[in-house]
Design a protein around this motif. Structure first.
Motif, PDB file in Angstrom:
ATOM      1  N   ARG A 270      11.679   0.773 -12.630  1.00  0.00           N
ATOM      2  CA  ARG A 270      11.868   1.975 -11.470  1.00  0.00           C
ATOM      3  C   ARG A 270      13.267   1.940 -10.968  1.00  0.00           C
ATOM      4  NH1 ARG A 270       8.178  -1.950  -9.719  1.00  0.00           N
ATOM      5  NH2 ARG A 270       6.012  -1.591 -10.067  1.00  0.00           N
ATOM      6  N   THR A 271      13.754   2.960 -10.567  1.00  0.00           N
ATOM      7  CA  THR A 271      14.939   3.096 -10.055  1.00  0.00           C
ATOM      8  C   THR A 271      14.978   4.377  -9.197  1.00  0.00           C
ATOM      9  OG1 THR A 271      15.618   5.121 -11.722  1.00  0.00           O
ATOM     10  CG2 THR A 271      16.140   3.023 -12.463  1.00  0.00           C
ATOM     11  N   ILE A 272      15.961   4.216  -8.057  1.00  0.00           N
ATOM     12  CA  ILE A 272      16.330   5.260  -7.072  1.00  0.00           C
ATOM     13  C   ILE A 272      17.790   5.635  -7.374  1.00  0.00           C
ATOM     14  CG2 ILE A 272      16.903   5.762  -4.907  1.00  0.00           C
ATOM     15  CD1 ILE A 272      14.825   3.687  -4.001  1.00  0.00           C
ATOM     16  N   SER A 273      17.804   7.085  -7.684  1.00  0.00           N
ATOM     17  CA  SER A 273      19.494   7.407  -7.896  1.00  0.00           C
ATOM     18  C   SER A 273      19.792   8.847  -7.039  1.00  0.00           C
ATOM     19  CB  SER A 273      19.680   7.905  -9.427  1.00  0.00           C
ATOM     20  OG  SER A 273      19.471   6.855 -10.324  1.00  0.00           O
ATOM     21  N   PHE A 274      20.787   9.167  -6.999  1.00  0.00           N
ATOM     22  CA  PHE A 274      21.080  10.270  -6.467  1.00  0.00           C
ATOM     23  C   PHE A 274      22.472  11.082  -7.039  1.00  0.00           C
ATOM     24  CE2 PHE A 274      23.663   7.124  -4.186  1.00  0.00           C
ATOM     25  CZ  PHE A 274      24.822   7.736  -3.802  1.00  0.00           C
ATOM     26  N   SER A 275      22.494  12.358  -6.796  1.00  0.00           N
ATOM     27  CA  SER A 275      23.584  13.352  -7.185  1.00  0.00           C
ATOM     28  C   SER A 275      25.022  13.012  -6.699  1.00  0.00           C
ATOM     29  CB  SER A 275      23.139  14.748  -7.394  1.00  0.00           C
ATOM     30  OG  SER A 275      22.327  14.781  -8.340  1.00  0.00           O
ATOM     31  N   LEU A 276      26.104  12.631  -7.206  1.00  0.00           N
ATOM     32  CA  LEU A 276      27.274  12.573  -6.499  1.00  0.00           C
ATOM     33  C   LEU A 276      28.145  13.568  -6.557  1.00  0.00           C
ATOM     34  CD1 LEU A 276      29.103  10.285  -5.217  1.00  0.00           C
ATOM     35  CD2 LEU A 276      29.990  10.012  -7.789  1.00  0.00           C
ATOM     36  N   GLY A 277      28.140  14.431  -5.476  1.00  0.00           N
ATOM     37  CA  GLY A 277      28.998  15.516  -5.269  1.00  0.00           C
ATOM     38  C   GLY A 277      30.345  15.503  -5.520  1.00  0.00           C
ATOM     39  N   ASN A 278      31.018  14.361  -5.609  1.00  0.00           N
ATOM     40  CA  ASN A 278      32.411  13.973  -5.771  1.00  0.00           C
ATOM     41  C   ASN A 278      33.032  14.566  -7.293  1.00  0.00           C
ATOM     42  OD1 ASN A 278      31.131  12.130  -3.957  1.00  0.00           O
ATOM     43  ND2 ASN A 278      33.174  11.304  -3.501  1.00  0.00           N
ATOM     44  N   PHE A 279      32.188  14.486  -8.167  1.00  0.00           N
ATOM     45  CA  PHE A 279      32.641  14.761  -9.564  1.00  0.00           C
ATOM     46  C   PHE A 279      31.416  15.747 -10.348  1.00  0.00           C
ATOM     47  CE2 PHE A 279      34.176  10.252  -8.527  1.00  0.00           C
ATOM     48  CZ  PHE A 279      35.539  10.862  -8.328  1.00  0.00           C
ATOM     49  N   TRP A 280      31.904  16.436 -11.100  1.00  0.00           N
ATOM     50  CA  TRP A 280      30.775  17.411 -11.910  1.00  0.00           C
ATOM     51  C   TRP A 280      31.249  17.825 -13.171  1.00  0.00           C
ATOM     52  CZ3 TRP A 280      33.588  18.490  -7.450  1.00  0.00           C
ATOM     53  CH2 TRP A 280      34.760  19.607  -7.724  1.00  0.00           C
ATOM     54  N   ALA A 281      30.424  18.265 -13.834  1.00  0.00           N
ATOM     55  CA  ALA A 281      30.787  19.078 -15.091  1.00  0.00           C
ATOM     56  C   ALA A 281      30.207  20.496 -15.180  1.00  0.00           C
ATOM     57  CB  ALA A 281      30.084  18.359 -16.486  1.00  0.00           C
ATOM     58  N   GLY A 282      31.112  21.584 -15.492  1.00  0.00           N
ATOM     59  CA  GLY A 282      30.452  22.606 -15.499  1.00  0.00           C
ATOM     60  C   GLY A 282      30.350  23.492 -17.022  1.00  0.00           C
ATOM     61  N   VAL A 283      29.520  24.231 -17.288  1.00  0.00           N
ATOM     62  CA  VAL A 283      29.385  24.777 -18.464  1.00  0.00           C
ATOM     63  C   VAL A 283      29.290  26.287 -18.137  1.00  0.00           C
ATOM     64  CG1 VAL A 283      27.858  25.333 -20.596  1.00  0.00           C
ATOM     65  CG2 VAL A 283      28.248  22.895 -19.773  1.00  0.00           C
ATOM     66  N   ARG A 284      30.074  27.208 -19.109  1.00  0.00           N
ATOM     67  CA  ARG A 284      30.013  28.583 -19.099  1.00  0.00           C
ATOM     68  C   ARG A 284      29.506  29.206 -20.202  1.00  0.00           C
ATOM     69  NH1 ARG A 284      32.609  32.989 -16.147  1.00  0.00           N
ATOM     70  NH2 ARG A 284      33.128  34.714 -17.441  1.00  0.00           N
ATOM     71  N   LEU A 285      28.629  29.942 -20.318  1.00  0.00           N
ATOM     72  CA  LEU A 285      28.019  30.494 -21.359  1.00  0.00           C
ATOM     73  C   LEU A 285      28.193  32.316 -21.245  1.00  0.00           C
ATOM     74  CD1 LEU A 285      24.740  29.874 -23.110  1.00  0.00           C
ATOM     75  CD2 LEU A 285      25.295  32.294 -22.626  1.00  0.00           C
ATOM     76  N   GLU A 286      28.814  32.808 -22.241  1.00  0.00           N
ATOM     77  CA  GLU A 286      28.932  34.162 -22.260  1.00  0.00           C
ATOM     78  C   GLU A 286      28.286  34.687 -23.665  1.00  0.00           C
ATOM     79  OE1 GLU A 286      33.126  35.665 -20.648  1.00  0.00           O
ATOM     80  OE2 GLU A 286      33.456  33.596 -21.284  1.00  0.00           O
ATOM     81  N   PRO A 287      27.689  36.025 -23.502  1.00  0.00           N
ATOM     82  CA  PRO A 287      27.112  36.582 -24.762  1.00  0.00           C
ATOM     83  C   PRO A 287      28.214  36.993 -25.577  1.00  0.00           C
ATOM     84  CG  PRO A 287      26.180  37.522 -22.786  1.00  0.00           C
ATOM     85  CD  PRO A 287      27.219  36.611 -22.449  1.00  0.00           C
ATOM     86  N   SER A 288      28.110  36.785 -26.801  1.00  0.00           N
ATOM     87  CA  SER A 288      29.218  37.069 -27.902  1.00  0.00           C
ATOM     88  C   SER A 288      28.622  37.619 -29.066  1.00  0.00           C
ATOM     89  CB  SER A 288      30.235  35.945 -27.929  1.00  0.00           C
ATOM     90  OG  SER A 288      29.507  34.722 -28.347  1.00  0.00           O
TER      91      SER A 288
ATOM     92  N   ARG B 123      20.266  36.879 -30.046  1.00  0.00           N
ATOM     93  CA  ARG B 123      21.566  37.203 -29.441  1.00  0.00           C
ATOM     94  C   ARG B 123      22.381  35.980 -29.416  1.00  0.00           C
ATOM     95  NH1 ARG B 123      18.482  40.183 -25.815  1.00  0.00           N
ATOM     96  NH2 ARG B 123      19.036  38.705 -23.887  1.00  0.00           N
ATOM     97  N   ASN B 124      23.675  36.080 -29.437  1.00  0.00           N
ATOM     98  CA  ASN B 124      24.519  34.863 -29.651  1.00  0.00           C
ATOM     99  C   ASN B 124      25.424  34.775 -28.359  1.00  0.00           C
ATOM    100  OD1 ASN B 124      24.041  33.774 -32.323  1.00  0.00           O
ATOM    101  ND2 ASN B 124      25.235  35.223 -32.988  1.00  0.00           N
ATOM    102  N   PHE B 125      26.217  33.665 -28.384  1.00  0.00           N
ATOM    103  CA  PHE B 125      26.986  33.402 -27.140  1.00  0.00           C
ATOM    104  C   PHE B 125      28.324  32.624 -27.430  1.00  0.00           C
ATOM    105  CE2 PHE B 125      23.648  30.176 -27.718  1.00  0.00           C
ATOM    106  CZ  PHE B 125      24.442  29.139 -27.769  1.00  0.00           C
ATOM    107  N   THR B 126      28.998  32.426 -26.562  1.00  0.00           N
ATOM    108  CA  THR B 126      30.158  31.345 -26.580  1.00  0.00           C
ATOM    109  C   THR B 126      29.910  30.494 -25.453  1.00  0.00           C
ATOM    110  OG1 THR B 126      31.722  33.059 -27.520  1.00  0.00           O
ATOM    111  CG2 THR B 126      32.654  31.408 -26.445  1.00  0.00           C
ATOM    112  N   MET B 127      30.228  29.242 -25.622  1.00  0.00           N
ATOM    113  CA  MET B 127      29.841  28.189 -24.672  1.00  0.00           C
ATOM    114  C   MET B 127      31.095  27.414 -24.688  1.00  0.00           C
ATOM    115  SD  MET B 127      26.811  25.258 -24.626  1.00  0.00           S
ATOM    116  CE  MET B 127      25.681  26.327 -24.263  1.00  0.00           C
ATOM    117  N   SER B 128      31.655  27.187 -23.260  1.00  0.00           N
ATOM    118  CA  SER B 128      32.657  26.449 -23.070  1.00  0.00           C
ATOM    119  C   SER B 128      32.469  25.265 -21.802  1.00  0.00           C
ATOM    120  CB  SER B 128      33.876  27.114 -22.636  1.00  0.00           C
ATOM    121  OG  SER B 128      33.687  28.140 -21.629  1.00  0.00           O
ATOM    122  N   TYR B 129      33.174  24.354 -21.696  1.00  0.00           N
ATOM    123  CA  TYR B 129      32.881  23.438 -20.492  1.00  0.00           C
ATOM    124  C   TYR B 129      34.180  22.945 -19.993  1.00  0.00           C
ATOM    125  CZ  TYR B 129      34.593  19.124 -23.108  1.00  0.00           C
ATOM    126  OH  TYR B 129      35.026  18.518 -23.807  1.00  0.00           O
TER     127      TYR B 129
END
Length: 357
Positions: free
Chosen positions: A30-48, A107-113
């Motif tokens: 069992r564990t207890i965890s939480f989301s840390l707002g100090n750091f993140w990853a972002g992904v962007r997806l655009e139709p292409s 449909r296709n896409f372009t993905m970046s992060y």
């Protein structure tokens, strides 16, 4: 969910902190965890027109000043960028949908992060990229309502396993759900449901917490290996220690609900002590142990956020102790930051997919 099929889609997934119970998630604990707002990853997806995975200019560097530059880069950062993570989740997402009769448009896409999660700090930087990418895919193909929230952490983990990343479900659950979450990975629950039991908690139950981490930490991905083999071999010390760590999360849930922060602090310390006994100082590394000792020398409660590279700290004596901790971290050349907790990331569509069990 995006309604305009030509609109770009963007999602973030946050770093996570294992507050109590880790690493028992890999051992039906069992564990207890939480989301840390100090750091993140972002992904962007655009139709292409074509399907394109865009390399990151820093993390997927393929152009160097010289051969020594290339070698130095590999020695400090390894071969790991985000492109392989994006490709792996695209593959696993497609396989899951195909295997579960979920039709996808063509449909296709372009993905970046992009990401600002410090590398090798045990803050789940890799899975954050994968989690954000999965969220983009769910919206692009408009299948968010068809893939249960409880299933998504396993999708993310399977994508990482494809790349040889050794990890448990805890991190991915925290990043999919957001907020503060209690997780039970009981073997029977997993066998019956195909996933653990994940119970969101009120983030307001947490006391002020602090993060300390090293600028140049050791690799957080190599710590589980010998312990896991010993557990599989039936080593009673490892088995009983993992059971105790799992119970720490159970006790911690009650302590948080009752706001018994003295109990929380003692559980955090015990969690680390058990990890140290199981893994040994060589596996934990001198720098990681020093990080814990810096916090303990001012009387703070502390443990790793994950497998090493960063520690989560609670100062039971308040502001004066926090100042002592900050000064001690500065002297030891560790980064010190107050923790920002992100509330639940689930929207109405997500909540509609959740089991009522």
């Amino acid at each position: 969910m995006a309604t305009d099929k030509n609109a770009a889609i963007e999602h973030k997934a946050y770093a996570r902190v294992g507050l109590l119970g880790n690493p028992s998630d890999v051992y039906y604990g069992r564990t207890i965890s939480f989301s840390l707002g100090n750091f993140w990853a972002g992904v962007r997806l655009e139709p292409s027109k074509d399907l394109v995975i865009v390399p990151h200019p820093t993390h997927d560097l393929v152009q160097f000043d010289s051969l020594p530059h290339l070698v130095n880069r590999l020695q400090s950062d390894g071969y790991y960028g985000g492109v392989r993570l994006l490709m792996a989740i695209c593959k696993r997402f497609h396989e899951y949908c195909k295997g579960n009769g979920i039709s996808l448009h063509d449909r296709n896409f372009t993905m970046s992060y992009d990401t600002n999660i410090p590398r090798q700090t045990g803050l789940s930087g890799s899975s954050a990229i994968v989690c954000a990418a999965l969220s983009c895919l769910l919206d692009f193909y408009q299948v968010r309502h068809l893939i249960k929230v409880e299933v998504r952490p396993s999708l993310i983990l399977n994508a990482e396993k494809e790349l040889g990343i050794v990890a448990g479900l805890q991190d991915r659950v925290a990043q999919v759900y957001g907020g503060l979450i209690y997780m039970d990975f009981n073997k029977k629950i997993i066998e019956d449901l195909g996933h653990g039991e994940y119970i969101p908690m009120d983030v307001g139950l947490l006391p002020p917490l602090y993060l300390i981490y090293a600028e140049n930490p050791s690799d957080s991905g190599k710590v589980h290996s010998t312990v896991q083999q010993r557990w599989l071999n039936g080593d009673q010390f490892i088995i009983s220690s993992m059971e105790e760590i799992a119970n720490i999360a159970l006790e911690g849930r009650t302590a948080l609900i009752e706001k018994d922060y003295a109990k929380l602090g003692s559980l955090m310390n015990r969690n680390f002590d058990l990890r140290r006994q199981m893994f040994g100082d060589n596996a934990l590394g001198t720098l990681n142990i020093e990080m814990i000792e810096v916090a303990r020398c001012v009387g703070a409660a502390t443990k790793f956020t994950g497998s090493g590279g960063a520690a989560i700290v609670f100062c039971p004596d308040g502001d004066s102790q926090v100042q002592l901790l900050e000064d001690a971290c500065k002297k030891a050349c560790f980064v010190f930051e107050p923790v920002q907790v992100i509330p639940s990331l689930l929207n109405e569509i997500d909540r509609g997919t959740m089991s009522t069990r």
